[in-house]
Design a protein around this motif. Structure first.
Motif, PDB file in Angstrom:
ATOM      1  N   ASP A 141      14.460  -4.484  -8.413  1.00  0.00           N
ATOM      2  CA  ASP A 141      13.616  -5.283  -9.039  1.00  0.00           C
ATOM      3  C   ASP A 141      12.464  -5.723  -8.249  1.00  0.00           C
ATOM      4  O   ASP A 141      12.184  -6.790  -7.739  1.00  0.00           O
ATOM      5  CB  ASP A 141      14.474  -6.873  -9.246  1.00  0.00           C
ATOM      6  N   ASP A 142      11.761  -4.451  -8.127  1.00  0.00           N
ATOM      7  CA  ASP A 142      10.432  -4.367  -7.029  1.00  0.00           C
ATOM      8  C   ASP A 142      10.924  -4.622  -5.586  1.00  0.00           C
ATOM      9  O   ASP A 142      10.262  -4.339  -4.904  1.00  0.00           O
ATOM     10  CB  ASP A 142       9.607  -5.760  -7.453  1.00  0.00           C
ATOM     11  N   THR A 143      12.469  -4.623  -5.712  1.00  0.00           N
ATOM     12  CA  THR A 143      13.228  -4.402  -4.182  1.00  0.00           C
ATOM     13  C   THR A 143      14.154  -3.519  -4.303  1.00  0.00           C
ATOM     14  O   THR A 143      14.883  -3.896  -5.458  1.00  0.00           O
ATOM     15  CB  THR A 143      13.309  -5.666  -3.606  1.00  0.00           C
ATOM     16  N   LEU A 144      14.660  -2.626  -3.536  1.00  0.00           N
ATOM     17  CA  LEU A 144      15.728  -1.946  -3.858  1.00  0.00           C
ATOM     18  C   LEU A 144      17.010  -2.585  -3.089  1.00  0.00           C
ATOM     19  O   LEU A 144      16.805  -3.018  -2.024  1.00  0.00           O
ATOM     20  CB  LEU A 144      15.632  -0.462  -3.207  1.00  0.00           C
ATOM     21  N   ARG A 145      18.102  -2.767  -3.629  1.00  0.00           N
ATOM     22  CA  ARG A 145      19.152  -3.588  -3.341  1.00  0.00           C
ATOM     23  C   ARG A 145      20.364  -2.688  -3.624  1.00  0.00           C
ATOM     24  O   ARG A 145      20.536  -2.188  -4.545  1.00  0.00           O
ATOM     25  CB  ARG A 145      19.395  -4.926  -3.980  1.00  0.00           C
ATOM     26  N   ASP A 184      14.226   1.441  10.553  1.00  0.00           N
ATOM     27  CA  ASP A 184      13.565   0.539  11.458  1.00  0.00           C
ATOM     28  C   ASP A 184      12.176   1.222  11.898  1.00  0.00           C
ATOM     29  O   ASP A 184      11.198   1.026  12.084  1.00  0.00           O
ATOM     30  CB  ASP A 184      14.448   0.196  12.696  1.00  0.00           C
ATOM     31  N   SER A 185      12.495   2.614  11.804  1.00  0.00           N
ATOM     32  CA  SER A 185      11.065   3.583  11.986  1.00  0.00           C
ATOM     33  C   SER A 185      10.166   3.399  10.908  1.00  0.00           C
ATOM     34  O   SER A 185       8.956   3.421  11.473  1.00  0.00           O
ATOM     35  CB  SER A 185      11.706   4.990  12.230  1.00  0.00           C
ATOM     36  N   LEU A 186      10.721   3.265   9.797  1.00  0.00           N
ATOM     37  CA  LEU A 186       9.557   2.915   8.673  1.00  0.00           C
ATOM     38  C   LEU A 186       9.034   1.692   8.667  1.00  0.00           C
ATOM     39  O   LEU A 186       7.715   1.540   8.377  1.00  0.00           O
ATOM     40  CB  LEU A 186      10.283   3.222   7.380  1.00  0.00           C
ATOM     41  N   TYR A 187       9.874   0.861   8.988  1.00  0.00           N
ATOM     42  CA  TYR A 187       9.368  -0.633   9.297  1.00  0.00           C
ATOM     43  C   TYR A 187       8.086  -0.525  10.537  1.00  0.00           C
ATOM     44  O   TYR A 187       6.999  -1.233  10.169  1.00  0.00           O
ATOM     45  CB  TYR A 187      10.494  -1.559   9.586  1.00  0.00           C
ATOM     46  N   LYS A 188       8.400  -0.134  11.547  1.00  0.00           N
ATOM     47  CA  LYS A 188       7.392   0.018  12.558  1.00  0.00           C
ATOM     48  C   LYS A 188       6.285   0.831  12.405  1.00  0.00           C
ATOM     49  O   LYS A 188       5.140   0.574  12.872  1.00  0.00           O
ATOM     50  CB  LYS A 188       8.188   0.608  13.838  1.00  0.00           C
ATOM     51  N   LYS A 189       6.325   1.437  11.233  1.00  0.00           N
ATOM     52  CA  LYS A 189       5.101   2.296  10.844  1.00  0.00           C
ATOM     53  C   LYS A 189       4.438   1.710   9.794  1.00  0.00           C
ATOM     54  O   LYS A 189       3.300   2.057   9.460  1.00  0.00           O
ATOM     55  CB  LYS A 189       5.680   3.729  10.451  1.00  0.00           C
ATOM     56  N   GLY A 190       5.045   0.294   9.427  1.00  0.00           N
ATOM     57  CA  GLY A 190       4.157  -0.226   8.375  1.00  0.00           C
ATOM     58  C   GLY A 190       4.402  -0.150   7.022  1.00  0.00           C
ATOM     59  O   GLY A 190       3.491  -0.460   6.171  1.00  0.00           O
ATOM     60  N   LEU A 191       5.428   0.730   6.618  1.00  0.00           N
ATOM     61  CA  LEU A 191       5.777   1.411   5.237  1.00  0.00           C
ATOM     62  C   LEU A 191       6.500   0.346   4.447  1.00  0.00           C
ATOM     63  O   LEU A 191       6.474   0.349   3.225  1.00  0.00           O
ATOM     64  CB  LEU A 191       6.067   2.694   5.441  1.00  0.00           C
ATOM     65  N   LEU A 192       7.352  -0.503   5.231  1.00  0.00           N
ATOM     66  CA  LEU A 192       8.283  -1.149   4.319  1.00  0.00           C
ATOM     67  C   LEU A 192       8.804  -2.316   5.271  1.00  0.00           C
ATOM     68  O   LEU A 192       8.563  -2.448   6.340  1.00  0.00           O
ATOM     69  CB  LEU A 192       9.445  -0.378   3.721  1.00  0.00           C
ATOM     70  N   LYS A 233      12.710 -11.230   5.149  1.00  0.00           N
ATOM     71  CA  LYS A 233      11.851 -12.335   4.877  1.00  0.00           C
ATOM     72  C   LYS A 233      10.991 -12.557   6.419  1.00  0.00           C
ATOM     73  O   LYS A 233      10.082 -12.831   6.756  1.00  0.00           O
ATOM     74  CB  LYS A 233      12.202 -13.596   4.674  1.00  0.00           C
ATOM     75  N   SER A 234      12.084 -12.530   7.569  1.00  0.00           N
ATOM     76  CA  SER A 234      11.491 -12.612   8.896  1.00  0.00           C
ATOM     77  C   SER A 234      10.655 -11.732   9.491  1.00  0.00           C
ATOM     78  O   SER A 234       9.636 -11.674   9.892  1.00  0.00           O
ATOM     79  CB  SER A 234      12.784 -12.914   9.806  1.00  0.00           C
ATOM     80  N   GLN A 235      10.741 -10.326   8.807  1.00  0.00           N
ATOM     81  CA  GLN A 235       9.925  -9.384   9.155  1.00  0.00           C
ATOM     82  C   GLN A 235       8.634  -9.549   8.227  1.00  0.00           C
ATOM     83  O   GLN A 235       7.501  -9.176   8.846  1.00  0.00           O
ATOM     84  CB  GLN A 235      10.470  -7.832   8.481  1.00  0.00           C
ATOM     85  N   ILE A 236       8.514 -10.102   7.237  1.00  0.00           N
ATOM     86  CA  ILE A 236       7.542 -10.225   6.197  1.00  0.00           C
ATOM     87  C   ILE A 236       6.692 -11.324   6.964  1.00  0.00           C
ATOM     88  O   ILE A 236       5.416 -11.149   7.113  1.00  0.00           O
ATOM     89  CB  ILE A 236       7.919 -10.586   5.045  1.00  0.00           C
ATOM     90  N   LYS A 237       7.110 -12.277   7.437  1.00  0.00           N
ATOM     91  CA  LYS A 237       6.618 -13.592   8.148  1.00  0.00           C
ATOM     92  C   LYS A 237       5.966 -12.713   9.246  1.00  0.00           C
ATOM     93  O   LYS A 237       4.808 -13.387   9.691  1.00  0.00           O
ATOM     94  CB  LYS A 237       7.571 -14.619   8.479  1.00  0.00           C
ATOM     95  N   ALA A 238       6.708 -11.964  10.026  1.00  0.00           N
ATOM     96  CA  ALA A 238       6.260 -11.624  11.488  1.00  0.00           C
ATOM     97  C   ALA A 238       4.972 -10.676  11.153  1.00  0.00           C
ATOM     98  O   ALA A 238       4.036 -10.942  12.046  1.00  0.00           O
ATOM     99  CB  ALA A 238       7.177 -10.967  12.101  1.00  0.00           C
ATOM    100  N   SER A 239       4.866  -9.910  10.039  1.00  0.00           N
ATOM    101  CA  SER A 239       3.743  -8.929   9.829  1.00  0.00           C
ATOM    102  C   SER A 239       2.296  -9.900   9.336  1.00  0.00           C
ATOM    103  O   SER A 239       1.432  -9.384   9.778  1.00  0.00           O
ATOM    104  CB  SER A 239       4.171  -8.065   8.638  1.00  0.00           C
ATOM    105  N   SER A 240       2.742 -11.181   8.875  1.00  0.00           N
ATOM    106  CA  SER A 240       1.436 -11.863   8.571  1.00  0.00           C
ATOM    107  C   SER A 240       0.964 -12.834   9.526  1.00  0.00           C
ATOM    108  O   SER A 240      -0.094 -13.289   9.300  1.00  0.00           O
ATOM    109  CB  SER A 240       1.912 -12.855   7.492  1.00  0.00           C
ATOM    110  N   THR A 278       0.570  -1.227  -0.044  1.00  0.00           N
ATOM    111  CA  THR A 278      -0.179  -0.035   0.043  1.00  0.00           C
ATOM    112  C   THR A 278       0.970   1.193   0.113  1.00  0.00           C
ATOM    113  O   THR A 278       0.469   2.331  -0.079  1.00  0.00           O
ATOM    114  CB  THR A 278      -1.071   0.095   1.238  1.00  0.00           C
ATOM    115  N   THR A 279       2.212   1.147   0.131  1.00  0.00           N
ATOM    116  CA  THR A 279       2.937   2.114   0.103  1.00  0.00           C
ATOM    117  C   THR A 279       3.505   2.624  -1.225  1.00  0.00           C
ATOM    118  O   THR A 279       3.769   1.734  -2.230  1.00  0.00           O
ATOM    119  CB  THR A 279       4.310   1.910   0.853  1.00  0.00           C
ATOM    120  N   THR A 280       3.499   3.884  -1.300  1.00  0.00           N
ATOM    121  CA  THR A 280       3.797   4.597  -2.741  1.00  0.00           C
ATOM    122  C   THR A 280       5.300   4.462  -3.065  1.00  0.00           C
ATOM    123  O   THR A 280       6.160   4.138  -2.017  1.00  0.00           O
ATOM    124  CB  THR A 280       3.427   5.800  -3.174  1.00  0.00           C
ATOM    125  N   ASN A 281       5.823   4.114  -4.550  1.00  0.00           N
ATOM    126  CA  ASN A 281       7.236   4.150  -4.789  1.00  0.00           C
ATOM    127  C   ASN A 281       8.081   5.377  -4.469  1.00  0.00           C
ATOM    128  O   ASN A 281       9.171   5.286  -4.413  1.00  0.00           O
ATOM    129  CB  ASN A 281       7.163   4.033  -6.322  1.00  0.00           C
TER     130      ASN A 281
END
Length: 384
Positions: free
Chosen positions: A303-307, A325-333, A376-383, A205-208
């Motif tokens: 590639d849909d992901t910044l590396r 980490d602050s953006l992750y805790k806000k649910g943005l990434l 991946k661990s963050q994605i798993k935890a969010s679900s 849901t976050t914009t590019n």
């Protein structure tokens, strides 16, 4: 625009941050295909100290595909423990043969299970996902592909599913050509404190626009343009010995002692004489080639992901982590960041003239793969 020239004729951009500008993208044609490769158990292999092998086999996907298509300009992305690329479906038989041969090399000579899957772009569109591609020009004549829209991520998800119907079947006796791929340089030490391997993936849901914000913030934290934290530090690079090069690259051939294998041995000896022992060659300028490696370095991609793999201080790495980490805790990434002392370079060289070589960069001790583990661990935890 012909079937094969779609990608080659796309207008390119030369400022990396412009990957956030949708004007530079075009939809992949529906009669193209996506291939994704991935080494099973790459994390365990890395933890066992085999990160150079992981990088070499991952990059071999690109060399095998390009050689199978006789150097045709196709979009590809190196991901550390695998790679992705796209091609017109009329080349499917040729690509399947090359990928099957590569899987056998990975299994017999490296002990790796290399999963490779093929997804028709039409299936991605049928799933209501976009897959668009752009061209980021490193230097004149050498572009890197930028994928956008979520379709590549979907293809990767399908291929990594257990018993995926998209997996390429391994056919015993298949052959592949990995000419041009090498890993002859030693690990490259940092000069600022640490090599940070960074992966960032926005929430759906976050914009590019968030990626541009991230690049701007990293620039502010580091106090320099991102071009200046390129980890390919030319004064620090050194060439491996003949023995080291031979051991690493002899495993890229089945059968052993083929014409290609013998030619590679000759090439290794010549290159070690030129780049390690500084014996002046006749036909090339080694100093110019080495200097150009920095501008030919694939140390940032999308590639849909910044590396990114960047050379920064430990304090800057910590500040970037706190910011993300602050953006992750806000649910943005979601993000992953792995620090190491050195970076690794795997080279794909069509020839050594201007534009015709590219150097895939990863962090030592796992780099992208270890950062991906955190993401991946963050994605798993969010679900959950």
């Amino acid at each position: 625009m012909s079937e094969d020239s779609f990608y080659a004729e796309l207008p390119a951009f030369d400022k990396f941050s412009d990957f956030t500008n949708e004007a530079y993208y075009a939809p992949l044609p529906s009669d193209w295909c996506i291939v994704v490769s991935d080494i099973e158990g790459s994390t365990k292999a890395i933890e066992a100290g085999r990160y150079k092998d992981v990088n070499l086999v991952g990059a071999a996907t690109i060399a095998a595909a390009r050689n199978a298509l006789h150097g045709l300009d196709i979009p590809f992305v190196f991901g550390g423990d695998g790679a992705s690329f796209a091609f017109h479906s009329k080349h499917t038989t040729r690509i399947q043969e090359a990928m099957s041969g590569l899987q056998q090399i990975a299994a017999e000579n490296f002990g790796f299970v290399l999963r490779i899957g093929l997804v028709p772009v039409a299936e991605i569109y049928a799933a209501k996902r976009r897959i668009e591609v752009g061209r980021y020009e490193l230097v004149t004549g050498r572009c890197l592909a930028i994928f956008h829209g979520g379709g590549l991520s979907l293809a990767e998800k399908w291929i990594k599913q257990a018993n995926s119907r998209h997996l390429i079947e391994v056919k015993i006796g298949s052959r592949t050509n990995i000419e041009g791929l090498s890993c002859r340089w030693n690990s490259i030490p940092n000069i600022r404190g640490t090599i940070a391997s960074l992966i960032v993936q926005k929430n759906e849901t976050t914009t590019n626009a968030i990626y541009q914000d991230i690049l701007d913030q990293i620039g502010q934290i580091c106090g320099v343009d991102i071009d200046q934290i390129n980890p390919l530090n030319i004064p620090k690079i050194s060439y491996q010995s003949i023995r080291e090069c031979f051991f690493q690259e002899s495993r890229l051939h089945i059968p052993k002692w083929s014409y290609r294998h013998c030619y590679r041995i000759f090439e290794i000896i010549a290159c070690v004489c030129i780049f390690r022992f500084k014996i002046p060659p006749i036909f090339i300028d080694p100093k110019r080639y080495v200097k150009s490696m920095r501008t030919h370095a694939d140390y940032r991609k999308f590639d849909d992901t910044l590396r990114m793999v960047i050379d920064i201080s430990a304090q800057q790495s910590e500040a970037i982590t706190c910011y993300l980490d602050s953006l992750y805790k806000k649910g943005l990434l979601f993000y992953g960041l792995h620090n190491s002392k050195d970076s690794l370079m795997t080279c794909y060289v069509d020839d050594i003239h201007e534009g015709n070589h590219i150097h895939f960069i990863d962090g030592a001790d796992g780099g992208y793969a270890m950062a991906a583990k955190q993401l991946k661990s963050q994605i798993k935890a969010s679900s959950t």
